[in-house]
Design a protein around this motif. Structure first.
Motif, PDB file in Angstrom:
ATOM      1  N   TYR A  20      81.693 -63.125 -15.807  1.00  0.00           N
ATOM      2  CA  TYR A  20      83.068 -63.702 -16.539  1.00  0.00           C
ATOM      3  C   TYR A  20      82.724 -64.428 -17.515  1.00  0.00           C
ATOM      4  CZ  TYR A  20      87.898 -65.316 -16.570  1.00  0.00           C
ATOM      5  OH  TYR A  20      89.278 -66.092 -16.904  1.00  0.00           O
ATOM      6  N   GLU A  73      92.473 -54.255 -17.661  1.00  0.00           N
ATOM      7  CA  GLU A  73      90.765 -54.966 -17.894  1.00  0.00           C
ATOM      8  C   GLU A  73      90.795 -55.973 -17.737  1.00  0.00           C
ATOM      9  OE1 GLU A  73      90.270 -55.426 -22.788  1.00  0.00           O
ATOM     10  OE2 GLU A  73      92.588 -56.592 -22.661  1.00  0.00           O
ATOM     11  N   TYR A  74      91.395 -57.448 -17.650  1.00  0.00           N
ATOM     12  CA  TYR A  74      90.929 -58.334 -16.376  1.00  0.00           C
ATOM     13  C   TYR A  74      90.863 -58.257 -15.836  1.00  0.00           C
ATOM     14  CZ  TYR A  74      91.542 -64.003 -16.016  1.00  0.00           C
ATOM     15  OH  TYR A  74      90.758 -64.944 -15.622  1.00  0.00           O
ATOM     16  N   GLU A  75      92.022 -57.843 -14.834  1.00  0.00           N
ATOM     17  CA  GLU A  75      91.872 -57.582 -13.855  1.00  0.00           C
ATOM     18  C   GLU A  75      90.023 -57.112 -12.703  1.00  0.00           C
ATOM     19  OE1 GLU A  75      94.436 -58.247 -10.373  1.00  0.00           O
ATOM     20  OE2 GLU A  75      94.716 -58.023 -12.079  1.00  0.00           O
ATOM     21  N   ARG A  76      89.263 -56.855 -13.475  1.00  0.00           N
ATOM     22  CA  ARG A  76      88.012 -56.589 -13.216  1.00  0.00           C
ATOM     23  C   ARG A  76      88.394 -57.884 -12.622  1.00  0.00           C
ATOM     24  NH1 ARG A  76      83.311 -56.457 -14.610  1.00  0.00           N
ATOM     25  NH2 ARG A  76      84.354 -56.103 -16.950  1.00  0.00           N
ATOM     26  N   GLU A  79      88.771 -60.244  -9.571  1.00  0.00           N
ATOM     27  CA  GLU A  79      87.868 -60.107  -8.887  1.00  0.00           C
ATOM     28  C   GLU A  79      86.127 -61.034  -9.037  1.00  0.00           C
ATOM     29  OE1 GLU A  79      88.794 -59.196  -6.531  1.00  0.00           O
ATOM     30  OE2 GLU A  79      90.916 -58.593  -6.857  1.00  0.00           O
TER      31      GLU A  79
END
Length: 100
Positions: A20, A73-76, A79
């Motif tokens: 991350y 792009e930030y959604e992944r 998670e």
């Protein structure tokens, strides 16, 4: 008017969280975000608070901040963060220029 994302991050899986940390800065930069503080030393001056890893990111405005936060792009990466840390995140609008 600038907007600020303030996050208190309690990392529970450092190896996963490293992924991350490596990938998130580029996504923020594409939305005009820049780090003001990222995991530096903290000192509680008042109140009952035990901060963990604090992060402050400045965005050009609240629209840019929320566009980044809600972006595919930030959604992944969210998670990955959900699996590797407990976080508290707020967004706050800055003050208009000249009102300080």
């Amino acid at each position: 008017m600038a907007a600020y994302l303030i996050a208190d991050v309690d990392v529970t899986d450092a190896a996963t969280f490293d992924e991350y940390k490596r990938e998130v800065p580029a996504t923020e930069a594409r939305h005009g975000g820049r780090y003001l503080a990222r995991g530096g030393a903290t000192q509680v001056l008042e109140g009952d608070w035990d901060p963990h890893r604090l992060v402050i990111v400045e965005f050009p405005d609240m629209g840019a901040l929320t566009a980044w936060y809600d972006s595919p792009e930030y959604e992944r990466l969210k998670e990955i963060r959900f699996r590797s840390a407990r976080t508290r995140i707020i967004a706050i609008e800055g003050m208009p220029p000249g009102s300080r």
